[in-house]
Design an enzyme around this catalytic site. Structure first.
Site, PDB file in Angstrom:
ATOM      1  N   CYS A   2      55.634 -31.122  97.317  1.00 18.67           N
ATOM      2  CA  CYS A   2      55.456 -30.253  98.324  1.00 18.67           C
ATOM      3  C   CYS A   2      56.795 -29.500  98.509  1.00 18.67           C
ATOM      4  O   CYS A   2      57.791 -29.544  97.946  1.00 18.67           O
ATOM      5  CB  CYS A   2      55.115 -30.570  99.786  1.00 18.67           C
ATOM      6  SG  CYS A   2      53.747 -31.806  99.614  1.00 18.67           S
ATOM      7  N   CYS A 239      64.532 -37.231  91.783  1.00 18.07           N
ATOM      8  CA  CYS A 239      63.446 -37.048  90.660  1.00 18.07           C
ATOM      9  C   CYS A 239      63.825 -36.329  89.374  1.00 18.07           C
ATOM     10  O   CYS A 239      63.908 -35.014  89.483  1.00 18.07           O
ATOM     11  CB  CYS A 239      62.230 -36.589  91.591  1.00 18.07           C
ATOM     12  SG  CYS A 239      60.840 -36.146  90.491  1.00 18.07           S
ATOM     13  N   SER A 286      55.707 -23.429  82.292  1.00 20.30           N
ATOM     14  CA  SER A 286      56.840 -24.289  82.510  1.00 20.30           C
ATOM     15  C   SER A 286      57.469 -24.679  81.084  1.00 20.30           C
ATOM     16  O   SER A 286      58.589 -25.202  81.037  1.00 20.30           O
ATOM     17  CB  SER A 286      56.356 -25.522  83.275  1.00 20.30           C
ATOM     18  OG  SER A 286      55.087 -25.908  82.343  1.00 20.30           O
ATOM     19  N   ASP A 348      56.190 -27.937  75.172  1.00 15.58           N
ATOM     20  CA  ASP A 348      55.763 -27.930  76.413  1.00 15.58           C
ATOM     21  C   ASP A 348      56.681 -28.676  77.075  1.00 15.58           C
ATOM     22  O   ASP A 348      57.469 -29.468  76.394  1.00 15.58           O
ATOM     23  CB  ASP A 348      54.077 -28.277  76.548  1.00 15.58           C
ATOM     24  CG  ASP A 348      53.705 -28.058  77.865  1.00 15.58           C
ATOM     25  OD1 ASP A 348      54.290 -27.270  78.746  1.00 15.58           O
ATOM     26  OD2 ASP A 348      52.399 -28.525  78.187  1.00 15.58           O
ATOM     27  N   ASP A 349      56.763 -28.653  78.377  1.00 13.12           N
ATOM     28  CA  ASP A 349      57.722 -29.584  79.231  1.00 13.12           C
ATOM     29  C   ASP A 349      57.468 -31.019  79.233  1.00 13.12           C
ATOM     30  O   ASP A 349      58.311 -31.846  79.153  1.00 13.12           O
ATOM     31  CB  ASP A 349      57.740 -28.928  80.815  1.00 13.12           C
ATOM     32  CG  ASP A 349      56.528 -28.931  81.392  1.00 13.12           C
ATOM     33  OD1 ASP A 349      56.225 -29.868  82.130  1.00 13.12           O
ATOM     34  OD2 ASP A 349      55.597 -28.159  81.109  1.00 13.12           O
ATOM     35  N   CYS A 385      53.645 -42.608  89.717  1.00 17.49           N
ATOM     36  CA  CYS A 385      54.791 -42.394  90.425  1.00 17.49           C
ATOM     37  C   CYS A 385      54.299 -42.615  92.144  1.00 17.49           C
ATOM     38  O   CYS A 385      52.888 -42.295  92.278  1.00 17.49           O
ATOM     39  CB  CYS A 385      55.069 -40.839  90.446  1.00 17.49           C
ATOM     40  SG  CYS A 385      56.119 -40.077  91.688  1.00 17.49           S
ATOM     41  N   CYS A 438      65.818 -40.834  89.200  1.00 20.94           N
ATOM     42  CA  CYS A 438      64.608 -41.584  89.083  1.00 20.94           C
ATOM     43  C   CYS A 438      63.906 -41.254  87.944  1.00 20.94           C
ATOM     44  O   CYS A 438      63.565 -40.500  87.596  1.00 20.94           O
ATOM     45  CB  CYS A 438      63.715 -41.418  90.340  1.00 20.94           C
ATOM     46  SG  CYS A 438      62.338 -42.393  90.336  1.00 20.94           S
ATOM     47  N   CYS A 441      58.903 -43.141  86.223  1.00 19.66           N
ATOM     48  CA  CYS A 441      57.610 -42.720  85.186  1.00 19.66           C
ATOM     49  C   CYS A 441      57.898 -42.700  83.844  1.00 19.66           C
ATOM     50  O   CYS A 441      56.522 -42.798  83.148  1.00 19.66           O
ATOM     51  CB  CYS A 441      57.075 -41.429  85.770  1.00 19.66           C
ATOM     52  SG  CYS A 441      58.384 -39.902  85.290  1.00 19.66           S
TER      53      CYS A 441
END
Length: 457
Positions: A2, A239, A286, A348-349, A385, A438, A441
């Site tokens: 968010c 993150c 992205s 791609d990212d 995550c 972090c 993932c």
């Protein structure tokens, strides 16, 4: 993920508009709902489903007039995508008026909610932000002091929690001790802005002051800004996905240029996984920065192979898989003139579920590309995550159950390669990063205790 905003400005008519513009600049962080809460003797609020421009109009800014304002853009992780879960959350109690906007996810949400319900508190939503709001209210009543209440709140929460808050007319920004999600502070004329990313400060024509350090609060009271240590921050777990995907490329997070980090990811990827091809292209938007970095390092030209329909939202942050499928078909189209008969390196990212990648590769092949070599600017995502990104289970992550070779066959690529974990960390270091990310993932090792998962804590 968010976006959160906090504004203090002596012009109470201008403050909610500044919050609106800030949220507009953070729209990439959430597209399901938006909300603003302001204080002028009491809290006024407007929340709605949809984009920032769809939720607010000029009449709302008159209603929301007040020198102290917070705002939020949301995409759901805990709590369903519906109006009652839109933020900020507002609580009226013996401690006064409280409003909370939260970016993150609580691992111990259910436990905390049960404890509060046993004390007689009533919940109207299934959002973890309501739990935070109720806890803050409880601690403010018991402590009678913002700092002590924040210290107790921090001791209670497990997970990721970057927040902006109103406690009556005080505007507060707080970042958890591990610093999972970003938060920074800027100056606007005689006021201040607290926000998730520096791009929002730039959009307001403001002056960047500093990032809010993990475990610290930025408190604006009576027009004065103060940074207060709430908790020890002995290690960090920022993150890594902020640098890979989420943040806007023009933002600077913890002193690191997001654009520079992604460019370096592309350059390291080109060194790790070169391929004979005619040109480099990107999955927009992205993947563009990493693709440019790949092209620069490889010496191959960069061309647009795909054009994005910019009126379609980011497919990854859409809450339902069926919507993601439809969105991919509407999201991009192939520049046939550029790809026909040529060997394409498509950058791609990241790959999460594989929905977008699989369809795009097929579209490029259908347009006449001779070869499609896919290169991914991050390692395979193999674990869920629990800290605020919509990757809830291993079952939905394609790399959790397939090898790279298998994924390449599923996509129909001529070759597929990911950036290594070592390469990712090298790229972030080259961009100025030093320590503490972090990587759960990507490694299945979590920085806080999560039931059923391996912990590096």
């Amino acid at each position: 993920m968010c976006g959160v905003v906090g504004i203090y400005h002596p012009d109470g008519e201008l403050a909610p508009r500044l919050a609106y513009y800030s949220l507009f600049s953070l729209q990439h962080r959430g597209q399901e709902s938006a909300g603003i809460a302001s204080f002028d003797n009491h809290i006024r609020q407007k929340r709605g489903m949809g984009l920032v421009t769809e939720v607010f109009n000029d009449e709302d800014f008159e209603l929301l007039a007040g020198k102290s304002v917070i705002g939020h853009v949301r995409y759901s992780t805990t709590g369903r995508s519906r109006l009652e879960n839109a933020q900020p959350f507002v609580v009226k109690s013996k401690a006064g008026y409280i409003a909370v906007a939260h970016n993150g996810n609580l691992v111990n949400y259910s436990q905390l909610r049960n404890e509060l319900e046993n004390e007689g508190r009533v919940f109207t939503t299934d959002s973890d932000t309501e739990v935070i709001s109720q806890l803050l209210s409880k601690f403010l009543i018991e402590e009678g002091d913002i700092i002590n209440a924040l210290e107790r709140l921090n001791e209670s929460l497990v997970g990721s929690y970057t927040m902006t808050m109103l406690v009556d007319d005080a505007v507060i920004g707080y970042r958890d001790p591990l610093g999972f999600k970003p938060l920074c502070v800027g100056r606007i004329d005689d006021g201040y802005v607290i926000c998730s990313e520096s791009c929002a400060i730039d959009a307001l024509g403001g002056e960047f002051i500093r990032d809010v350090q993990p475990g610290k609060a930025a408190i604006i009271k009576d027009g004065e800004l103060e940074f207060v240590k709430i908790a020890k921050s002995e290690r960090r777990a920022v993150c890594i996905f902020e640098y890979i995907y989420f943040a806007r490329p023009d933002s600077i997070i913890d002193g690191i240029s997001v654009y520079k980090a992604r460019s370096e990811m592309g350059k390291v990827l080109a060194r790790e996984s070169p391929v004979e091809a005619d040109f480099v292209s990107a999955v927009p938007d992205s993947g563009i920065t990493a693709a440019i970095g790949y092209a620069q390092e490889s010496g191959l030209p960069y061309f647009e192979g795909l054009i994005k329909n910019r009126y379609v939202g980011r497919t990854f942050i859409m809450p339902v898989q069926s919507l993601r499928e439809t969105s991919v078909r509407l999201k991009v189209n192939v520049v046939r003139e550029n790809v026909r008969g040529r060997r394409v390196v498509l950058v791609d990212d990241s790959i999460v579920r594989g929905t977008t990648s699989r369809r795009i590769v097929q579209m490029i092949k259908d347009a006449g590309a001779k070869e499609v070599h896919m290169r991914i600017g991050s390692p395979p995502i193999i674990a869920p995550c629990y800290f605020g990104i919509d990757m809830k289970s291993r079952e939905e992550l394609i790399a959790a159950s397939h090898t790279v070779e298998e994924i390449g066959r599923i996509f129909g690529t001529d070759s597929l390669a990911y950036l290594s974990l070592e390469g990712l960390l090298e790229a972030v270091r080259r961009a100025g990063g030093k320590r503490g990310y972090c990587l759960a993932c990507l490694t299945s090792k979590y920085p806080v205790s999560v039931p059923g998962e391996e912990c590096e804590c």
